[in-house]
Design a protein around this motif. Sequence first.
Motif, PDB file in Angstrom:
ATOM      1  N   UNK A  80     -72.916 -89.194  44.513  1.00 58.55           N
ATOM      2  CA  UNK A  80     -72.422 -89.866  45.687  1.00 58.55           C
ATOM      3  C   UNK A  80     -72.447 -91.318  45.827  1.00 58.55           C
ATOM      4  N   UNK A  81     -73.576 -91.788  45.170  1.00 56.53           N
ATOM      5  CA  UNK A  81     -73.933 -93.036  45.141  1.00 56.53           C
ATOM      6  C   UNK A  81     -72.886 -93.730  44.107  1.00 56.53           C
ATOM      7  N   UNK A  82     -72.821 -93.108  43.069  1.00 57.05           N
ATOM      8  CA  UNK A  82     -71.760 -93.648  42.020  1.00 57.05           C
ATOM      9  C   UNK A  82     -70.339 -93.551  42.602  1.00 57.05           C
ATOM     10  N   UNK A  83     -69.977 -92.673  43.323  1.00 55.28           N
ATOM     11  CA  UNK A  83     -68.680 -92.383  43.797  1.00 55.28           C
ATOM     12  C   UNK A  83     -68.396 -93.717  44.774  1.00 55.28           C
ATOM     13  N   UNK A  84     -69.499 -93.956  45.544  1.00 58.74           N
ATOM     14  CA  UNK A  84     -69.394 -95.006  46.460  1.00 58.74           C
ATOM     15  C   UNK A  84     -69.285 -96.409  45.727  1.00 58.74           C
ATOM     16  N   UNK A 108     -75.207 -84.091  51.591  1.00 63.24           N
ATOM     17  CA  UNK A 108     -75.892 -83.980  50.353  1.00 63.24           C
ATOM     18  C   UNK A 108     -76.767 -82.345  50.120  1.00 63.24           C
ATOM     19  N   UNK A 109     -77.467 -82.170  51.164  1.00 62.17           N
ATOM     20  CA  UNK A 109     -78.255 -81.096  51.055  1.00 62.17           C
ATOM     21  C   UNK A 109     -77.137 -79.825  50.982  1.00 62.17           C
ATOM     22  N   UNK A 110     -76.280 -79.855  51.883  1.00 64.19           N
ATOM     23  CA  UNK A 110     -75.273 -78.824  52.048  1.00 64.19           C
ATOM     24  C   UNK A 110     -74.441 -78.462  50.651  1.00 64.19           C
ATOM     25  N   UNK A 111     -74.092 -79.612  49.816  1.00 58.17           N
ATOM     26  CA  UNK A 111     -73.441 -79.401  48.589  1.00 58.17           C
ATOM     27  C   UNK A 111     -74.529 -78.962  47.679  1.00 58.17           C
ATOM     28  N   UNK A 112     -75.655 -79.624  47.670  1.00 62.91           N
ATOM     29  CA  UNK A 112     -76.667 -79.141  46.656  1.00 62.91           C
ATOM     30  C   UNK A 112     -77.013 -77.481  46.863  1.00 62.91           C
ATOM     31  N   UNK A 113     -77.146 -77.077  48.218  1.00 60.14           N
ATOM     32  CA  UNK A 113     -77.375 -75.652  48.288  1.00 60.14           C
ATOM     33  C   UNK A 113     -76.234 -74.754  47.684  1.00 60.14           C
ATOM     34  N   UNK A 114     -75.072 -75.210  47.972  1.00 63.58           N
ATOM     35  CA  UNK A 114     -73.667 -74.306  47.740  1.00 63.58           C
ATOM     36  C   UNK A 114     -73.830 -74.353  46.101  1.00 63.58           C
ATOM     37  N   UNK A 115     -74.303 -75.595  45.420  1.00 61.34           N
ATOM     38  CA  UNK A 115     -74.074 -75.366  44.067  1.00 61.34           C
ATOM     39  C   UNK A 115     -74.976 -74.984  43.325  1.00 61.34           C
TER      40      UNK A 115
END
Length: 120
Positions: free
Chosen positions: A57-61, A39-46
């Motif tokens: 991610x919660x909704x995809x799960x 979560x943190x890695x993708x947040x930083x990337x975007x």
Amino acid sequence: MIVPVDSSSSVPPFEQVRSGLAERINSGALAVGTKLPTVRGLAEELGIAPNTIARAYRELEEAGLIETRGRAGSFVASSGDESLSRAREAAQTYAAVTRALGLSADEALAIARAALRLAR
């Protein structure tokens, strides 16, 4: 970049992430078992908030497209294939119903598009 986010779009960032990942999973571009960024890695990337990624991610799960394995991370779930299959079955049922009602393909598609817009 795993999924692009357009900051000038009227679509909320979490929905851009959710729909972008769902599209890549359903198309097979992200194979079953693929580990997703943290979560943190993708947040930083975007360049967006971690809570935004966490919501996507919660909704995809909840949709069965990804699974979270605790500290091991989040992965593309095998049920993603099942989700696509169920959607196809629903579309076939919808097509049969609209044909039986005498609707044209254009009318049926317009109704489906409107329903999808409302589902956002």
